[in-house]
Design a protein around this motif. Structure first.
Motif, PDB file in Angstrom:
ATOM      1  N   ASP A  76       0.812  -1.230   0.000  1.00  0.00           N
ATOM      2  CA  ASP A  76       0.000   0.000   0.000  1.00  0.00           C
ATOM      3  C   ASP A  76       0.840   1.272   0.000  1.00  0.00           C
ATOM      4  OD1 ASP A  76      -2.278  -1.532   0.006  1.00  0.00           O
ATOM      5  OD2 ASP A  76      -2.591  -1.407   2.178  1.00  0.00           O
ATOM      6  N   GLU A  77       2.085   1.182   0.455  1.00  0.00           N
ATOM      7  CA  GLU A  77       2.963   2.354   0.494  1.00  0.00           C
ATOM      8  C   GLU A  77       3.820   2.483  -0.759  1.00  0.00           C
ATOM      9  OE1 GLU A  77       5.103   2.314   4.212  1.00  0.00           O
ATOM     10  OE2 GLU A  77       3.251   2.125   5.369  1.00  0.00           O
ATOM     11  N   GLY A  78       3.622   1.542  -1.698  1.00  0.00           N
ATOM     12  CA  GLY A  78       4.371   1.596  -2.950  1.00  0.00           C
ATOM     13  C   GLY A  78       5.725   0.908  -2.897  1.00  0.00           C
ATOM     14  N   ASP A  79       5.971   0.155  -1.828  1.00  0.00           N
ATOM     15  CA  ASP A  79       7.253  -0.547  -1.681  1.00  0.00           C
ATOM     16  C   ASP A  79       7.145  -1.975  -2.207  1.00  0.00           C
ATOM     17  OD1 ASP A  79       8.450   1.642  -0.326  1.00  0.00           O
ATOM     18  OD2 ASP A  79       7.515   1.004   1.554  1.00  0.00           O
ATOM     19  N   THR A  80       8.237  -2.474  -2.778  1.00  0.00           N
ATOM     20  CA  THR A  80       8.309  -3.878  -3.178  1.00  0.00           C
ATOM     21  C   THR A  80       8.635  -4.690  -1.930  1.00  0.00           C
ATOM     22  OG1 THR A  80       9.100  -3.242  -5.367  1.00  0.00           O
ATOM     23  CG2 THR A  80       9.420  -5.540  -4.717  1.00  0.00           C
ATOM     24  N   VAL A  81       7.778  -5.672  -1.628  1.00  0.00           N
ATOM     25  CA  VAL A  81       7.929  -6.489  -0.420  1.00  0.00           C
ATOM     26  C   VAL A  81       7.727  -7.955  -0.766  1.00  0.00           C
ATOM     27  CG1 VAL A  81       7.175  -4.621   1.132  1.00  0.00           C
ATOM     28  CG2 VAL A  81       5.485  -6.209   0.201  1.00  0.00           C
ATOM     29  N   THR A  82       8.218  -8.845   0.097  1.00  0.00           N
ATOM     30  CA  THR A  82       8.007 -10.274  -0.133  1.00  0.00           C
ATOM     31  C   THR A  82       6.517 -10.586  -0.055  1.00  0.00           C
ATOM     32  OG1 THR A  82       8.308 -10.805   2.224  1.00  0.00           O
ATOM     33  CG2 THR A  82      10.256 -10.998   0.787  1.00  0.00           C
ATOM     34  N   SER A  83       6.097 -11.547  -0.848  1.00  0.00           N
ATOM     35  CA  SER A  83       4.706 -11.995  -0.798  1.00  0.00           C
ATOM     36  C   SER A  83       4.435 -12.633   0.562  1.00  0.00           C
ATOM     37  CB  SER A  83       4.429 -12.993  -1.932  1.00  0.00           C
ATOM     38  OG  SER A  83       4.492 -12.343  -3.180  1.00  0.00           O
ATOM     39  N   ILE A  84       3.173 -12.569   0.979  1.00  0.00           N
ATOM     40  CA  ILE A  84       2.795 -13.124   2.277  1.00  0.00           C
ATOM     41  C   ILE A  84       1.611 -14.072   2.129  1.00  0.00           C
ATOM     42  CG2 ILE A  84       3.761 -11.285   3.705  1.00  0.00           C
ATOM     43  CD1 ILE A  84       1.022  -9.966   3.802  1.00  0.00           C
ATOM     44  N   VAL A  85       1.471 -14.946   3.104  1.00  0.00           N
ATOM     45  CA  VAL A  85       0.407 -15.949   3.127  1.00  0.00           C
ATOM     46  C   VAL A  85      -0.643 -15.535   4.154  1.00  0.00           C
ATOM     47  CG1 VAL A  85      -0.136 -18.381   3.568  1.00  0.00           C
ATOM     48  CG2 VAL A  85       2.049 -17.759   2.491  1.00  0.00           C
ATOM     49  N   ASN A  86      -1.894 -15.466   3.719  1.00  0.00           N
ATOM     50  CA  ASN A  86      -3.012 -15.122   4.612  1.00  0.00           C
ATOM     51  C   ASN A  86      -2.788 -13.841   5.393  1.00  0.00           C
ATOM     52  OD1 ASN A  86      -4.426 -17.458   3.830  1.00  0.00           O
ATOM     53  ND2 ASN A  86      -3.371 -18.681   5.374  1.00  0.00           N
ATOM     54  N   GLY A  87      -2.145 -12.851   4.759  1.00  0.00           N
ATOM     55  CA  GLY A  87      -1.917 -11.578   5.424  1.00  0.00           C
ATOM     56  C   GLY A  87      -0.940 -11.657   6.580  1.00  0.00           C
ATOM     57  N   LYS A  88      -0.144 -12.726   6.657  1.00  0.00           N
ATOM     58  CA  LYS A  88       0.765 -12.919   7.792  1.00  0.00           C
ATOM     59  C   LYS A  88       2.141 -13.394   7.341  1.00  0.00           C
ATOM     60  CE  LYS A  88      -1.103 -13.991  11.776  1.00  0.00           C
ATOM     61  NZ  LYS A  88      -1.595 -14.675  12.900  1.00  0.00           N
ATOM     62  N   ASP A  89       2.344 -14.712   7.347  1.00  0.00           N
ATOM     63  CA  ASP A  89       3.656 -15.303   7.072  1.00  0.00           C
ATOM     64  C   ASP A  89       4.272 -14.835   5.759  1.00  0.00           C
ATOM     65  OD1 ASP A  89       4.253 -18.334   8.601  1.00  0.00           O
ATOM     66  OD2 ASP A  89       2.343 -17.332   8.933  1.00  0.00           O
ATOM     67  N   CYS A  90       5.548 -14.488   5.810  1.00  0.00           N
ATOM     68  CA  CYS A  90       6.321 -14.301   4.587  1.00  0.00           C
ATOM     69  C   CYS A  90       6.316 -15.643   3.851  1.00  0.00           C
ATOM     70  CB  CYS A  90       7.757 -13.904   4.958  1.00  0.00           C
ATOM     71  SG  CYS A  90       8.900 -13.909   3.566  1.00  0.00           S
ATOM     72  N   VAL A  91       6.264 -15.617   2.528  1.00  0.00           N
ATOM     73  CA  VAL A  91       6.242 -16.876   1.775  1.00  0.00           C
ATOM     74  C   VAL A  91       7.515 -17.701   1.969  1.00  0.00           C
ATOM     75  CG1 VAL A  91       4.582 -16.199   0.004  1.00  0.00           C
ATOM     76  CG2 VAL A  91       7.023 -15.729  -0.347  1.00  0.00           C
ATOM     77  N   PHE A  92       8.566 -17.072   2.457  1.00  0.00           N
ATOM     78  CA  PHE A  92       9.833 -17.796   2.645  1.00  0.00           C
ATOM     79  C   PHE A  92      10.001 -18.354   4.062  1.00  0.00           C
ATOM     80  CE2 PHE A  92      10.699 -15.165  -1.076  1.00  0.00           C
ATOM     81  CZ  PHE A  92      11.145 -16.148  -1.945  1.00  0.00           C
ATOM     82  N   THR A  93       8.931 -18.352   4.848  1.00  0.00           N
ATOM     83  CA  THR A  93       9.040 -18.931   6.184  1.00  0.00           C
ATOM     84  C   THR A  93       8.961 -20.444   6.123  1.00  0.00           C
ATOM     85  OG1 THR A  93       6.656 -18.749   6.571  1.00  0.00           O
ATOM     86  CG2 THR A  93       8.016 -16.933   7.367  1.00  0.00           C
ATOM     87  N   CYS A  94       9.588 -21.044   7.113  1.00  0.00           N
ATOM     88  CA  CYS A  94       9.451 -22.478   7.338  1.00  0.00           C
ATOM     89  C   CYS A  94       9.508 -22.670   8.849  1.00  0.00           C
ATOM     90  CB  CYS A  94      10.532 -23.289   6.620  1.00  0.00           C
ATOM     91  SG  CYS A  94      12.238 -22.890   7.059  1.00  0.00           S
ATOM     92  N   TYR A  95       9.025 -23.781   9.331  1.00  0.00           N
ATOM     93  CA  TYR A  95       8.937 -23.999  10.772  1.00  0.00           C
ATOM     94  C   TYR A  95       9.735 -25.223  11.175  1.00  0.00           C
ATOM     95  CZ  TYR A  95       5.323 -20.449  10.908  1.00  0.00           C
ATOM     96  OH  TYR A  95       4.650 -19.267  10.819  1.00  0.00           O
ATOM     97  N   ASP A  96      10.423 -25.108  12.327  1.00  0.00           N
ATOM     98  CA  ASP A  96      11.143 -26.288  12.814  1.00  0.00           C
ATOM     99  C   ASP A  96      10.226 -27.106  13.716  1.00  0.00           C
ATOM    100  OD1 ASP A  96      11.208 -25.043  15.309  1.00  0.00           O
ATOM    101  OD2 ASP A  96      13.316 -24.512  15.191  1.00  0.00           O
ATOM    102  N   ALA A  97      10.759 -28.181  14.287  1.00  0.00           N
ATOM    103  CA  ALA A  97       9.956 -29.131  15.056  1.00  0.00           C
ATOM    104  C   ALA A  97       9.260 -28.505  16.268  1.00  0.00           C
ATOM    105  CB  ALA A  97      10.831 -30.301  15.509  1.00  0.00           C
ATOM    106  N   ASP A  98       9.854 -27.464  16.861  1.00  0.00           N
ATOM    107  CA  ASP A  98       9.220 -26.852  18.041  1.00  0.00           C
ATOM    108  C   ASP A  98       8.318 -25.665  17.682  1.00  0.00           C
ATOM    109  OD1 ASP A  98      10.948 -24.744  17.589  1.00  0.00           O
ATOM    110  OD2 ASP A  98      11.825 -24.741  19.586  1.00  0.00           O
ATOM    111  N   GLY A  99       8.034 -25.496  16.379  1.00  0.00           N
ATOM    112  CA  GLY A  99       7.123 -24.440  15.957  1.00  0.00           C
ATOM    113  C   GLY A  99       7.759 -23.075  15.790  1.00  0.00           C
TER     114      GLY A  99
END
Length: 194
Positions: A76-99
């Motif tokens: 909305d501010e005109g900046d290029t940003v990483t895509s996000i999932v469901n308005g939250k997680d960056c698409v490049f996130t991953c989770y380890d065994a403890d969350g």
């Protein structure tokens, strides 16, 4: 404020303590926020280049978003940003065994699969750099999620600028960082409460 060349550095960056405590925050900074991580112009190409190497670490929903709109969008501010999932997680996130939320790009970098560490805005967090016409502002972003990092930093005697030495050098260069460090040392000598 501390001025170094065309940057104005908030005194919070010098005075406040910080040391990430992932065991407490679980990487919430990669999940919560108004939009994805801000990207510099050259970083979009880097993200596209590393995508095949990190693809298997991404969630099915992240893959769906990337297939639909790519690795980044204009917010909305005109900046290029990483895509996000469901308005939250960056698409490049991953989770380890403890969350704990982690960066798939950084994981691949640490495993020697890619040469790109991650976007510099992520590497610099909790510092945010805002570019204006005549200068850049270097400010500390503070929120409840990082309270544990402030407590741990104080316990370990680690200031924000010290914790972020590597990404600050990556962003501004070693000469700039050395000037910041010298200014910080001199400033802190004058501040008995710190």
């Amino acid at each position: 404020m501390i001025q170094i060349n065309d940057t104005l550095v908030s005194l919070d960056v010098v005075e406040r303590y910080f040391l990430c405590d992932l065991s407490r925050c679980k990487g919430e900074c990669c999940v919560e926020g108004d939009s994805g991580a801000p990207l510099e112009d050259a970083e979009l190409a880097e993200l596209q280049k590393v995508l095949p190497e990190v693809w298997d670490d991404l969630s099915p929903k992240a893959k769906e978003i990337i297939n639909k709109q790519g690795v980044a969008y204009i917010d909305d501010e005109g900046d290029t940003v990483t895509s996000i999932v469901n308005g939250k997680d960056c698409v490049f996130t991953c989770y380890d065994a403890d969350g704990t939320c982690k960066c798939a790009i950084e994981k691949a970098y640490r495993e020697g699969r890619v040469s790109f560490y991650k976007p510099v805005s992520c590497h610099l967090y909790p510092v945010r750099v805002t570019r204006y016409r005549d200068f850049s502002a270097v400010n500390l972003h503070r929120w409840d999620v990082c309270k544990a990092a402030e407590v741990l930093g104080k316990r370990q005697g680690m200031r924000v600028y010290e914790f972020l030495k590597e990404p600050l050098i990556r962003k501004f260069g070693k000469v700039w960082y050395d000037a910041l460090e010298q200014c910080a040392i001199e400033w802190l000598k004058t501040q008995k409460k710190y």
